[in-house]
Write a protein that holds these residues in place. Structure first.
Motif, short mmCIF file in Angstrom:
data_model
loop_
_atom_site.label_atom_id
_atom_site.label_comp_id
_atom_site.label_asym_id
_atom_site.label_seq_id
_atom_site.Cartn_x
_atom_site.Cartn_y
_atom_site.Cartn_z
N GLU A 1 2.16 9.12 -6.37
CA GLU A 1 2.86 11.18 -5.81
C GLU A 1 3.75 11.25 -6.93
O GLU A 1 4.63 11.93 -6.90
N ALA A 2 5.33 10.25 -7.19
CA ALA A 2 6.00 10.60 -8.02
C ALA A 2 5.74 10.68 -8.85
O ALA A 2 5.61 11.42 -9.88
N GLN A 3 4.81 9.90 -9.87
CA GLN A 3 4.41 10.15 -11.18
C GLN A 3 3.09 11.25 -11.61
O GLN A 3 3.49 12.49 -12.63
N GLY A 4 2.65 12.27 -10.01
CA GLY A 4 2.12 13.19 -9.94
C GLY A 4 2.97 14.12 -9.68
O GLY A 4 2.93 15.00 -11.58
N ALA A 5 4.26 14.02 -9.51
CA ALA A 5 5.37 14.99 -10.03
C ALA A 5 5.31 15.14 -11.32
O ALA A 5 5.62 16.13 -11.71
N VAL B 1 -0.24 -1.64 -10.28
CA VAL B 1 -1.16 -0.60 -10.37
C VAL B 1 -0.41 -0.10 -12.03
O VAL B 1 0.57 0.38 -12.57
N HIS B 2 -1.48 0.98 -12.70
CA HIS B 2 -1.80 1.30 -13.60
C HIS B 2 -1.95 2.77 -13.94
O HIS B 2 -2.55 3.22 -13.17
N GLY B 3 -1.20 3.91 -14.18
CA GLY B 3 -1.92 5.18 -13.78
C GLY B 3 -1.29 6.04 -15.04
O GLY B 3 -0.73 5.46 -16.07
N ALA C 1 0.90 -1.13 -0.18
CA ALA C 1 0.03 -0.06 -0.29
C ALA C 1 0.66 1.42 -0.09
O ALA C 1 0.64 2.27 -0.38
N GLN C 2 1.90 1.22 0.37
CA GLN C 2 2.88 2.35 1.03
C GLN C 2 3.50 2.88 -0.82
O GLN C 2 3.56 3.68 -0.93
N ASP C 3 4.07 1.90 -1.32
CA ASP C 3 4.60 1.74 -2.49
C ASP C 3 3.51 2.06 -3.28
O ASP C 3 4.27 2.85 -4.84
N ILE C 4 2.64 1.76 -3.16
CA ILE C 4 1.24 2.70 -4.39
C ILE C 4 1.02 3.97 -4.12
O ILE C 4 1.23 4.51 -4.50
N VAL C 5 1.11 4.55 -3.19
CA VAL C 5 1.19 6.11 -2.49
C VAL C 5 2.28 6.59 -2.97
O VAL C 5 2.58 7.72 -3.56
N ALA D 1 -4.96 17.12 -6.54
CA ALA D 1 -5.89 15.83 -7.32
C ALA D 1 -4.49 14.81 -7.32
O ALA D 1 -4.91 13.43 -6.68
N VAL D 2 -3.37 15.10 -7.25
CA VAL D 2 -2.60 13.67 -7.12
C VAL D 2 -3.38 14.02 -5.33
O VAL D 2 -2.81 12.32 -5.18
N ARG D 3 -2.77 13.89 -4.05
CA ARG D 3 -3.63 13.70 -2.73
C ARG D 3 -4.53 13.12 -2.93
O ARG D 3 -4.71 11.81 -1.90
N ARG D 4 -5.00 13.81 -2.97
CA ARG D 4 -6.97 12.71 -3.49
C ARG D 4 -6.82 11.52 -4.10
O ARG D 4 -7.01 10.57 -3.39
N ALA D 5 -6.06 11.50 -5.54
CA ALA D 5 -5.85 10.04 -5.57
C ALA D 5 -5.29 9.22 -4.99
O ALA D 5 -4.78 8.20 -4.96
N ALA D 6 -4.04 9.51 -4.43
CA ALA D 6 -3.07 8.74 -3.53
C ALA D 6 -3.73 8.70 -2.28
O ALA D 6 -4.13 7.30 -1.83
N LEU D 7 -4.34 9.05 -1.50
CA LEU D 7 -5.76 9.08 -0.49
C LEU D 7 -6.85 7.61 -0.47
O LEU D 7 -6.43 6.68 -0.37
N ALA D 8 -6.81 7.93 -1.90
CA ALA D 8 -7.67 6.95 -2.43
C ALA D 8 -7.89 5.50 -3.14
O ALA D 8 -7.95 4.75 -3.05
N ALA D 9 -6.45 5.98 -3.52
CA ALA D 9 -6.22 4.44 -4.17
C ALA D 9 -5.27 3.35 -2.82
O ALA D 9 -5.40 2.72 -2.55
N LEU D 10 -4.78 4.36 -1.79
CA LEU D 10 -4.19 3.74 -0.16
C LEU D 10 -6.09 2.99 0.05
O LEU D 10 -6.30 2.09 0.75
#
Length: 590
Positions: free
Chosen positions: A471-475, A509-511, A463-467, A483-492
């Motif tokens: 975050e890395a791809q969003g940057a 995980v695909h993004g 789960a931590q790897d997913i977050v 949007a990145v913050r919401r996506a990370a929380l939702a994925a968790l």
């Protein structure tokens, strides 16, 4: 105001009204505040006619030619200001006021010195034609003009105002000596503007800038620092601009310089439209390129029409944006009224001249506030996007390039002679650097990414790897931070919902990202997660079932809680089966 309320303005994108605005974009203020705010914007814009006077002085124009040039310029400002607020294809639909373009002082004066007002006809035609063309091209360049690029231009524009603002406010000479009276006038003006803006009531805040200007002028008169009043006696009450004979033999190199400067001016317009859009919309996410294109075309059409009168080209005013920020009033009706007042003033030379006699120290105080506002607003635009090392270098190097030519003017001498006029302008250098670096750094940045999870890791580590991946791809994609913050929380939350069953395990995980959409997809083994926001009707309470069914019912209840949270975090949620794998897709509007 029943008469004005009958008019229907062209529609703008839907805005969520910010709670701190007094009069929002499409709201019609009462007559007195409308007149007061419009007059403030007109006074602020006309105070910057000093750019036209400086250009006329460089060109050695006589008083009659200068008056005609000022009149034509104010008329061009009026047309562009009215179009901006009106909206539609030739306007942004926001409260943007035009002022003389500060980038063209020297080159316009040089052309006027050789060809008179007739030379300015061709300068205005080229400037307007380039802006009109840019208005149709820029909306298609959203991927290469993210808010961070506009933020750099806006922020560097604020930094570029610092030196002239402090110089004007203190009347500092080359030896570093300051005029004590000017310092007092400037500080009093700035203090009144700030004090009324911070501690004044809502209605008092509307007139903070006008109160500061009036106080500064009165204080200057008392201290004997108000000059040029005697010129009013030699100025006619009513006047029309004369139609100069166009000069079409202007050097092509000069016209190329005008075209490039016009293009860079539209970058500043881009930033100004974004700032007004952001002020009007509490849910602002990205630049609306239709608004940006309309705003740029308003500049172009206004300059094109006024060029035949020998007008000095105009551009959107950052000082008036600062006034909008002070008054917390972004109503388009204010801009329409300001445009009409500017048009009236264009034919009243005594009024326009009287306003141009505003003491330099007072103008300097307004420039100080405008510089502070632009710097902070630019930083906000830059910080609205997540950044990795690419973004850091793009922003940092652009700032270094832009401020470098400001702090070390001799750097411009390294450029070829024909490009030196560009190299001397920090805003142009920073904007071009940002665009080129953004294009360069986009190379090698895939808009799709994939993460394969290590089967040896625990579910918590996965789960931590997913977050971390999101975050890395969003940057890397330069997506919006929220949007990145919401996506990370939702994925968790999605990972926890999926792994409540021991039969399921996430393995990929695909993004993907395309500036409009951010999508995250989790692939896992086991049965697909059944999305159910609430329990079925008639479902028994946990207190009414036996111990054997309790654990399964509790898992289902917890799953429902996760699904409700997912639906609140993501804009769309989908679940299903694809081949041997199940998937959970999270979509976020960007």
């Amino acid at each position: 105001m029943p008469l004005l309320s009958r008019f229907t303005l062209p529609p703008t994108p839907p805005f969520k009204r910010p709670h701190d605005l007094l009069y929002a974009s499409n709201e019609l203020p009462p007559a007195v505040p409308l007149a007061g705010l419009a007059l403030q914007h007109v006074a602020t814009a006309l105070a910057l006619i000093a750019y036209v006077l400086a250009s006329a002085k460089i060109g050695g124009l006589d008083s009659e030619a200068t008056r005609s040039m000022v009149t034509a310029t104010i008329l061009g400002m009026a047309i562009s200001t009215f179009l901006q607020s009106w909206g539609g294809r030739f306007g942004s639909g926001t409260l943007l006021v035009n002022i003389p373009d500060p980038l063209l002082v020297v080159i316009s004066g040089t052309v006027a010195a050789e060809f008179g007002l007739g030379g300015l006809v061709l300068v205005g035609i080229v400037n307007g034609a380039v802006a009109l063309g840019a208005g149709y091209i820029v909306p298609r360049l959203r991927a290469v003009l993210p808010p961070s690029v506009a933020g750099i231009v806006v922020c560097v524009a604020g930094i570029s105002l610092v030196a002239p603002a402090l110089t004007h406010m203190s009347d500092m000479n080359s030896a570093g000596a300051m005029n004590v009276y000017d310092v007092i006038i400037g500080l009093v003006t700035l203090g009144i503007i700030m004090g009324l803006s911070i501690w004044g009531s809502q209605r008092v805040k509307l007139f903070a800038l006008l109160a500061g200007l009036i106080a500064g002028v009165i204080l200057a008169a008392l201290l004997g620092e108000l000059e040029g009043v005697e010129q009013l006696a030699h100025t006619p009450v009513f006047g029309l601009p004369r139609l100069p004979a166009p000069a079409f033999n202007v050097d092509p190199g000069v016209l190329i310089a005008v075209a490039l400067l016009a293009l860079m001016t539209q970058l500043d317009t881009f930033g100004c439209v974004v700032l007004l859009h952001k002020m009007n919309d509490a849910d602002w996410r990205r630049a609306d390129m239709n608004m940006v294109g309309g705003g740029i075309r308003a500049n172009g059409l206004g300059n094109l029409l006024a060029s035949w009168l020998g007008a000095y080209p105009s551009a959107t005013s950052s000082a008036n944006i600062a006034l909008t920020h002070i008054s917390r009033s972004t109503s388009r009706w204010i801009g329409l009224a300001a445009g009409l007042l500017l048009a009236l003033t264009a034919f009243l030379p005594q009024v326009s001249l009287a306003l141009t006699l505003t003491p330099t120290a007072v103008i300097g105080a307004v420039e100080v506030y405008a510089a502070a506002y632009l710097i902070v607003s630019g930083i906000e635009l830059i910080a609205s996007r997540a950044m990795d090392s690419r973004g850091i270098f793009m922003v940092g190097l652009s700032f270094i390039a832009g401020t470098g030519v400001m702090f070390l003017p001799s750097l411009a001498n390294l450029a070829p002679e024909s490009f030196r006029f560009l190299a001397e302008n920090g805003i142009i250098v920073a904007g071009l650097t940002a665009i080129l670096l953004n294009l360069l750094f986009r190379l090698g940045t895939a808009q799709r990414a994939r993460l394969v999870l290590d089967a040896q890791k625990t579910r918590a580590e996965a789960a931590q790897d997913i977050v971390t991946f999101i975050e890395a791809q969003g940057a890397a994609w330069n997506a919006r931070r929220d949007a990145v913050r919401r996506a990370a929380l939702a994925a968790l939350e999605a990972a926890e919902a999926i792994q409540t069953s021991p039969e399921r395990r996430i393995h990929e995980v695909h993004g993907s990202f395309d500036e409009f959409n951010l999508d995250i997809e989790l692939l896992y083994s086991g049965p697909a997660l059944v999305l159910q926001a609430k329990p079925a009707a008639g479902a028994p309470s946990l207190l009414d079932i036996d111990d054997q069914a309790f654990e399964a019912a509790l898992d289902q209840a917890l799953s429902n809680v996760s699904q409700v949270l997912l639906r609140h975090m993501a804009d769309k949620v989908a679940s299903g089966k694809r081949g041997e794998n199940s998937y959970l897709r999270l979509h976020f509007d960007h």
